[in-house]
Scaffold this motif. Sequence first.
Motif, PDB file in Angstrom:
ATOM      1  N   ASP A  40      -1.718  -1.490  -6.848  1.00 49.24           N
ATOM      2  CA  ASP A  40      -3.084  -1.697  -6.361  1.00 49.24           C
ATOM      3  C   ASP A  40      -3.483  -3.162  -6.536  1.00 49.24           C
ATOM      4  O   ASP A  40      -4.077  -3.781  -5.652  1.00 49.24           O
ATOM      5  CB  ASP A  40      -4.070  -0.800  -7.110  1.00 49.24           C
ATOM      6  N   LEU A  46      -1.646  -5.318  -4.076  1.00 48.71           N
ATOM      7  CA  LEU A  46      -2.222  -5.148  -2.746  1.00 48.71           C
ATOM      8  C   LEU A  46      -3.505  -5.968  -2.594  1.00 48.71           C
ATOM      9  O   LEU A  46      -3.717  -6.619  -1.565  1.00 48.71           O
ATOM     10  CB  LEU A  46      -2.497  -3.671  -2.477  1.00 48.71           C
ATOM     11  N   ASP A  98       0.789   4.123  -2.868  1.00 52.28           N
ATOM     12  CA  ASP A  98       0.632   5.549  -2.545  1.00 52.28           C
ATOM     13  C   ASP A  98       1.746   6.377  -3.175  1.00 52.28           C
ATOM     14  O   ASP A  98       1.501   7.448  -3.749  1.00 52.28           O
ATOM     15  CB  ASP A  98       0.677   5.758  -1.025  1.00 52.28           C
ATOM     16  N   ARG A 109       0.837  -1.206   0.000  1.00 52.47           N
ATOM     17  CA  ARG A 109       0.000   0.000   0.000  1.00 52.47           C
ATOM     18  C   ARG A 109       0.867   1.250   0.000  1.00 52.47           C
ATOM     19  O   ARG A 109       0.556   2.235  -0.682  1.00 52.47           O
ATOM     20  CB  ARG A 109      -0.940  -0.002   1.207  1.00 52.47           C
TER      21      ARG A 109
END
Length: 271
Positions: free
Chosen positions: A178, A181, A150, A146
């Motif tokens: 993403d 994740l 970011d 994550r």
Amino acid sequence: MSTAFVARSLDEVRFWSRIMKEHSLFLRLGFRCEDTQLINEANQFYSVFEAIENRANTFDKNTDPQVIQRFNVEVHTAVSHIWAFKRKILGLILQCQLPGANNFPLLVDHTSREAFYFRNRLEQLNAGKLDPLPDAIINENVFFLRIMADHAKFIGHLLDPSERKLVDQAREFSEDFDKLLFQARDLDSMRPQSQTPPLLDQFLDQNRVSVKSLRDFKKTASDLIAACRIKSIIHPLLADHVYREAERFLHIIDMFESALTGQPMPSMSFE
């Protein structure tokens, strides 16, 4: 208490205290000039974590473990305070009380998650209760994937829109992380049945490939920013900051891989 406890504690404190110090700077740079109280608080946190970083560098692996245990408690208090400061800032932004400031809500939340992670690690170290290897592999990857996702989003938004190819690359990294994740969270929800060595090994291998690519992209961007060869509003220190976090994630993946394949990994346990 052992030398492994001391070494692990110092490694965590040296790395994350520098990260907390730099967060203080980045948040300060994003405040408006009239936000004097917030600016002063950020400056105070910068000084606090600079002092912690400097003090951590005076210790070594032969330091009395009880001294390090007490030091960890002091650091834990400072991290708890900066976590609360970051959550306060996030609340102000989301309640539209800082119009015109330049800190993205996601960036502030991101920095608070790192503070929470650091605080939790200090608690684990002092309690002598680090996660078992299968749990640690999933937990650390969920956290860092994550963080990497970011970073890609921040880079994409802070590059000048005219840097179209770099912006596209950042967007592609964001989408890739993403997906990684989501896969990590699926593996998480399938615990403990998912925690077989073959699945965890593949999980680490797949993540390593993407993290290396992102790490190299960050290094290139950092070098270009430092040389003033691309257009952006990214502070050179921020570019180096996100690069160092990718390097740390790769180091953690390598340590997990070593432990999973039966090789010794003393820095990850008290054994």
